[in-house]
Design a protein around this motif. Structure first.
Motif, PDB file in Angstrom:
ATOM      1  N   ARG A 141      -3.941   9.342 185.773  1.00 26.77           N
ATOM      2  CA  ARG A 141      -2.819   9.310 184.720  1.00 26.77           C
ATOM      3  C   ARG A 141      -2.680  10.861 184.715  1.00 26.77           C
ATOM      4  O   ARG A 141      -3.770  11.535 183.941  1.00 26.77           O
ATOM      5  CB  ARG A 141      -2.912   8.410 183.582  1.00 26.77           C
ATOM      6  CG  ARG A 141      -1.581   8.556 183.007  1.00 26.77           C
ATOM      7  CD  ARG A 141      -1.669   7.751 181.887  1.00 26.77           C
ATOM      8  NE  ARG A 141      -0.389   7.640 180.929  1.00 26.77           N
ATOM      9  CZ  ARG A 141      -0.006   6.810 180.035  1.00 26.77           C
ATOM     10  NH1 ARG A 141      -0.891   5.938 179.681  1.00 26.77           N
ATOM     11  NH2 ARG A 141       0.984   7.288 179.390  1.00 26.77           N
ATOM     12  N   VAL A 142      -1.481  11.350 184.755  1.00 27.33           N
ATOM     13  CA  VAL A 142      -1.335  12.910 184.332  1.00 27.33           C
ATOM     14  C   VAL A 142      -0.193  12.723 183.305  1.00 27.33           C
ATOM     15  O   VAL A 142       0.940  12.132 183.435  1.00 27.33           O
ATOM     16  CB  VAL A 142      -0.747  13.830 185.506  1.00 27.33           C
ATOM     17  CG1 VAL A 142      -0.415  15.019 184.795  1.00 27.33           C
ATOM     18  CG2 VAL A 142      -1.948  13.557 186.557  1.00 27.33           C
ATOM     19  N   SER A 143      -0.404  13.151 182.041  1.00 21.92           N
ATOM     20  CA  SER A 143       0.888  13.269 181.027  1.00 21.92           C
ATOM     21  C   SER A 143       1.144  14.506 180.588  1.00 21.92           C
ATOM     22  O   SER A 143       0.356  15.526 180.588  1.00 21.92           O
ATOM     23  CB  SER A 143       0.464  12.224 179.904  1.00 21.92           C
ATOM     24  OG  SER A 143      -0.639  12.704 179.098  1.00 21.92           O
ATOM     25  N   GLN A 144       2.362  14.676 180.144  1.00 21.48           N
ATOM     26  CA  GLN A 144       2.746  16.098 179.659  1.00 21.48           C
ATOM     27  C   GLN A 144       3.603  15.866 178.288  1.00 21.48           C
ATOM     28  O   GLN A 144       4.237  14.891 178.185  1.00 21.48           O
ATOM     29  CB  GLN A 144       3.660  16.683 180.683  1.00 21.48           C
ATOM     30  CG  GLN A 144       3.008  16.781 182.162  1.00 21.48           C
ATOM     31  CD  GLN A 144       3.985  17.425 182.883  1.00 21.48           C
ATOM     32  OE1 GLN A 144       4.145  18.768 182.978  1.00 21.48           O
ATOM     33  NE2 GLN A 144       4.708  16.623 184.046  1.00 21.48           N
ATOM     34  N   ARG A 145       3.385  16.598 177.387  1.00 24.27           N
ATOM     35  CA  ARG A 145       3.907  16.728 176.189  1.00 24.27           C
ATOM     36  C   ARG A 145       4.366  18.164 175.772  1.00 24.27           C
ATOM     37  O   ARG A 145       3.683  18.992 175.635  1.00 24.27           O
ATOM     38  CB  ARG A 145       3.275  16.055 175.221  1.00 24.27           C
ATOM     39  CG  ARG A 145       3.800  15.956 173.572  1.00 24.27           C
ATOM     40  CD  ARG A 145       2.780  15.393 172.633  1.00 24.27           C
ATOM     41  NE  ARG A 145       2.601  13.899 172.762  1.00 24.27           N
ATOM     42  CZ  ARG A 145       3.438  13.053 172.313  1.00 24.27           C
ATOM     43  NH1 ARG A 145       4.507  13.387 171.322  1.00 24.27           N
ATOM     44  NH2 ARG A 145       3.037  11.748 172.556  1.00 24.27           N
ATOM     45  N   LEU A 146       5.847  18.159 175.251  1.00 25.68           N
ATOM     46  CA  LEU A 146       6.144  19.424 175.022  1.00 25.68           C
ATOM     47  C   LEU A 146       6.050  19.250 173.176  1.00 25.68           C
ATOM     48  O   LEU A 146       6.722  18.522 172.651  1.00 25.68           O
ATOM     49  CB  LEU A 146       7.633  19.689 175.296  1.00 25.68           C
ATOM     50  CG  LEU A 146       8.463  20.997 175.131  1.00 25.68           C
ATOM     51  CD1 LEU A 146       7.731  21.985 175.745  1.00 25.68           C
ATOM     52  CD2 LEU A 146       9.936  20.985 175.415  1.00 25.68           C
ATOM     53  N   THR A 147       5.440  20.531 172.992  1.00 29.85           N
ATOM     54  CA  THR A 147       5.231  20.730 171.433  1.00 29.85           C
ATOM     55  C   THR A 147       5.752  22.027 171.014  1.00 29.85           C
ATOM     56  O   THR A 147       5.906  23.080 171.843  1.00 29.85           O
ATOM     57  CB  THR A 147       4.046  20.366 171.003  1.00 29.85           C
ATOM     58  OG1 THR A 147       3.714  20.124 169.469  1.00 29.85           O
ATOM     59  CG2 THR A 147       2.959  21.536 171.387  1.00 29.85           C
ATOM     60  N   PHE A 148       6.083  22.173 169.704  1.00 29.74           N
ATOM     61  CA  PHE A 148       6.592  23.400 169.245  1.00 29.74           C
ATOM     62  C   PHE A 148       5.770  23.872 168.017  1.00 29.74           C
ATOM     63  O   PHE A 148       5.083  23.199 167.545  1.00 29.74           O
ATOM     64  CB  PHE A 148       8.032  23.326 168.549  1.00 29.74           C
ATOM     65  CG  PHE A 148       8.972  22.939 169.621  1.00 29.74           C
ATOM     66  CD1 PHE A 148       9.812  23.936 170.021  1.00 29.74           C
ATOM     67  CD2 PHE A 148       9.387  21.562 169.850  1.00 29.74           C
ATOM     68  CE1 PHE A 148      10.875  23.532 170.937  1.00 29.74           C
ATOM     69  CE2 PHE A 148      10.467  21.264 170.591  1.00 29.74           C
ATOM     70  CZ  PHE A 148      11.073  22.335 171.252  1.00 29.74           C
ATOM     71  N   VAL A 149       5.294  25.317 168.377  1.00 31.36           N
ATOM     72  CA  VAL A 149       4.460  25.987 167.596  1.00 31.36           C
ATOM     73  C   VAL A 149       4.723  27.076 166.955  1.00 31.36           C
ATOM     74  O   VAL A 149       6.124  27.504 167.181  1.00 31.36           O
ATOM     75  CB  VAL A 149       3.007  26.303 168.398  1.00 31.36           C
ATOM     76  CG1 VAL A 149       2.332  25.262 168.733  1.00 31.36           C
ATOM     77  CG2 VAL A 149       3.379  27.361 169.713  1.00 31.36           C
TER      78      VAL A 149
END
Length: 346
Positions: free
Chosen positions: A156-164
């Motif tokens: 399983r490969v997961s991706q999450r876009l977050t703001f810093v």
């Protein structure tokens, strides 16, 4: 007590009603099926089936249709799975061959299954609570955006876009990657979540700006790992419910709501009992506790590197059970084989 011929009459009624959507009468059975007895004899058999609540008359002086109980007897004792044609098997292979990560495989599986059956197709994600994290990657995209990628040993490969808050230089990114690697890589998802919680607790209520930005990244990783532990479904073919609305006595809204919410379907599929062929069916009123008394759900287990999950279809009780069960089983077997091959190739 229903006789052997009576059960064959039930089989004929189910098959003809599924094929034509018309109530089935004794004359029709005599004309279409080689029972070698008169219509009067068939009427007597039908009367016994009605006494056993296996068939019912939807209108006065009409033919008979199967009840939920009748479908259950048919599925348990009378249905013979129809082998998929070579064209159908080729269609499954064409959909699944060349697929990428697990998300892609499951999305392709439901699209293949809904095309084969004309029903709503459902596949359950395997639980990855015991999966081991093998890699964590951070990709800075600019504008305060950071892409967090988590890979486990299950594929399983997961991706999450977050703001810093800040942009990071390469040294900072390398430091964060190393910290996340120390926290997570080589550890089960459950343990990784615990270590992240301890890491965040140790930071304190008022961290320095750079430490706070790092915490934002660590929190995003924790949220992604939490997703790994949660059961969820992938579905396709919801529009088929509208096309088959005439097969439902009432509203299709409860089914649409179940598709949107997922929790109901997850509970239902989790409680279904498999037979010796690895198949399970929950028919009509058996689903009343879940608000789906007019639907049937068929499912089969597949194996995702040791974690069991289910793939299935949902639709009206008037459905082609032998063909749909065979399609569900075939897709489950393809899924298992593909995931095993993917595991052995790594």
């Amino acid at each position: 007590m229903v006789s052997e011929r009576g059960l064959e009459v039930l089989r004929a009624i189910v098959q003809d009603y599924v094929d034509t959507r018309e109530p089935v009468g004794s004359k029709t059975i005599v004309e279409r099926h080689a029972f070698g007895v008169s219509a009067a004899t068939i009427r007597n058999d039908m009367a016994l089936l009605e006494d056993e609540e296996l068939i019912a008359a939807p209108h006065t002086s009409s033919g008979r249709v199967p009840t939920d109980k009748g479908y259950r007897v048919f599925v348990d004792h009378l249905a013979q799975l129809r082998p998929l044609s070579s064209a159908q098997r080729s269609a499954i292979a064409a959909f699944l061959d060349g697929s990428g990560d697990l998300d892609d495989v499951l999305a392709r599986s439901v699209r293949a299954l809904t095309r084969l059956t004309g029903q709503v197709a459902i596949v359950q994600y395997p639980s990855f609570a015991r999966a081991t994290v093998t890699h964590v990657e951070l990709v800075q995209l600019g504008g305060g955006r950071m892409l967090v990628i988590v890979v486990t040993d299950t594929g399983r490969v997961s991706q999450r876009l977050t703001f810093v808050r800040d942009e990071f230089d390469e040294a900072d990114l390398a430091r964060m990657r190393a910290e996340l690697g120390t926290l997570l890589v080589g550890r089960p998802v459950r343990e990784g979540l615990q270590r992240i919680a301890e890491r965040l607790a140790a930071t304190g209520p008022d961290p320095a700006a750079r430490e706070a930005a790092t915490d934002e990244i660590v929190t995003a990783v924790a949220e992604e790992l939490e997703e790994f532990r949660q059961d969820k479904l992938v579905m396709a073919g919801s529009a088929n419910l509208a096309r088959r609305e005439a097969d439902f006595r009432g509203s299709i809204y409860p089914l649409l709501e179940a598709i949107e919410e997922q929790v109901t379907l997850l509970r239902l599929m989790g409680e279904m009992v498999t037979d010796e062929q690895g198949l399970s069916a929950s028919i009509g009123r058996e689903n009343e506790a879940f608000g789906l008394a007019e639907a049937s759900v068929l499912a089969s287990d597949y194996d995702a590197t040791g974690s069991r999950a289910r793939v299935g279809v949902m639709g009206p009780t008037r459905m082609d059970y032998p063909t749909n069960l065979a399609a569900v089983r075939a897709v489950a077997r393809y899924l298992t084989r593909m995931l095993e091959e993917d595991e052995s190739s790594r």
